[in-house]
Design an enzyme around this catalytic site. Sequence first.
Site, mmCIF file in Angstrom:
data_model
loop_
_atom_site.group_PDB
_atom_site.id
_atom_site.type_symbol
_atom_site.label_atom_id
_atom_site.label_comp_id
_atom_site.label_asym_id
_atom_site.label_seq_id
_atom_site.Cartn_x
_atom_site.Cartn_y
_atom_site.Cartn_z
ATOM 1 N N ARG A 160 0.710 -0.945 0.099
ATOM 2 C CA ARG A 160 -0.238 0.221 0.259
ATOM 3 C C ARG A 160 0.541 1.312 0.051
ATOM 4 N NH1 ARG A 160 -5.102 1.060 4.264
ATOM 5 N NH2 ARG A 160 -3.400 1.047 5.952
ATOM 6 N N ASP A 443 -3.499 3.709 13.566
ATOM 7 C CA ASP A 443 -3.055 4.222 12.723
ATOM 8 C C ASP A 443 -3.789 4.998 12.555
ATOM 9 O OD1 ASP A 443 -5.222 3.552 11.603
ATOM 10 O OD2 ASP A 443 -4.447 1.982 9.826
#
EC number: 2.3.3.9
Length: 521
Positions: A160, A443
């Site tokens: 990603r 996150d």
Amino acid sequence: MSIDVTGPMNERYDEILTERALGLIETLHRTYDGRRKELLERREQRVAEIAAGASLGFLPETKDVRDDPEWRVAPAAPGLIDRRVEITGPTDRKMTINALNSGAKVWLADQEDANTPTWENVVGGQLNLLDAITRRIDFSTDAKSYALKPDEELATIVVRPRGWHLPEKHIQVDGEPVSGSLVDFALYFAACAELQIARGQGPYFYLPKMESHLEARLWNDVFTTAQDTIGIPRGTIRATVLIETYPAAFEMEEILYELRDHSAGLNAGRWDYMFSVIKTHRTRGTDFQLPDRNSVTMTVPFMRAYTELLVRTCHKRGAHAIGGMAAFIPSKDPAVNEQAFAKVEADKTREAGDGFDGSWVAHPGMVETCRTVFDSVLGDKPNQVDKLREDVAVTADQLLDVASTPGEVTEAGLRNNVSVAVQYLAAWLEGTGAVGIFNLMEDAATAEISRSQIWQWRHNQVVLDTGETVTTDLVERIADEEIDKLGNPDRYDAARSLFLEVALADEYTDFLTLPAYERFS
């Protein structure tokens, strides 16, 4: 080449920052950076239109794409046929080994929300990926040594890269920082694409933060140029798109269509989706105001509509639908573990029953729970793409129905938002982008929800369950009190300053990682 690397050339960086990789970055920058900037400006225009009273909806100009029954995405690529469990995590050396060994089918090697983009993390993470693919990776502490299992037992790597909005200040073309998206993509592609093909797989990606099918079209063009430049067949790259912004939920089919030769499906990026719901309609009063974030479950009407539509859309077009994150991490407290595993099992049972082909976990300790649930539904089948969910017919009004979400705004919820954001930002500024807080793996997405809710509550002058109104003074006082509970207050000075900057500013900051990144040299 007129490309400059301003970051230090540490040991082995020349294996990643090769002439081929830098040449690809320069080509992609010169060809596509103008379009990237135009699309970012288009995002701002849409927000202004919504603030003026416009509404999100399915696009009339792309109705033919949605109505055409014939088109399908490319068949699933090797290593991406069975995706019943996917584990996410940053590309540090220990996590690389643990994720690949975890028993998950796929590892989302995260250079975005779970990664602080320091120069050392950007290039070092690429070295770790290269070493994993070439089986040169190991890691040792005083207590334990880590090494890879046999290849056939390893998860498939899906990288990603950063979102379109993030720059990479250490690589410049003509004195201008290059897109972090293009840097992360090109460094991995140049170093590892052919190695992955030789192993019988390919270069695979997860694409974050997109807000429109035009942004997907840009990625598709980047893929085509990169494949032609390196000399591998078009369609070798495969990409899964995270539907994690509110606007993208109305363009799922169009996004699949734009990437159809390179598509590997869609993912329900639930935490960023909640952040985007707040962000997109932040100036529209209480109709788009969420209660405490921990009370917004996946079964509330607007979230249910989003996930049902995602499965229906993917399977209609022959694509995989991947479920959302289970953020729980194992605890030393058996009672906490019992509750956490029960919640994960219930969440994955709902997803598997709805037709998702797999789902995410954040910790190796949760892989078995997720796999067991999907095993019970899939059996020997690798996926359930044939479950078409033709019973689903989601309207724009259902996607927009935030106001019916049950729950309230509480002092406890405000305190949780403050504490999570400050603790996370402290770790982020120290170079760690995935942090265990209150038995959850946090996150950037959850920090974004936390500060965005506070920004919205303050601007809407929301009254808490205690009778207090959310004001600047209240948030500052609670920040001080929550930091005092953590001990070592000096550690949180920079995080407190950054948090208050983005949570209490008169003008909303699109992404907290932008001012955070400016704090690095």
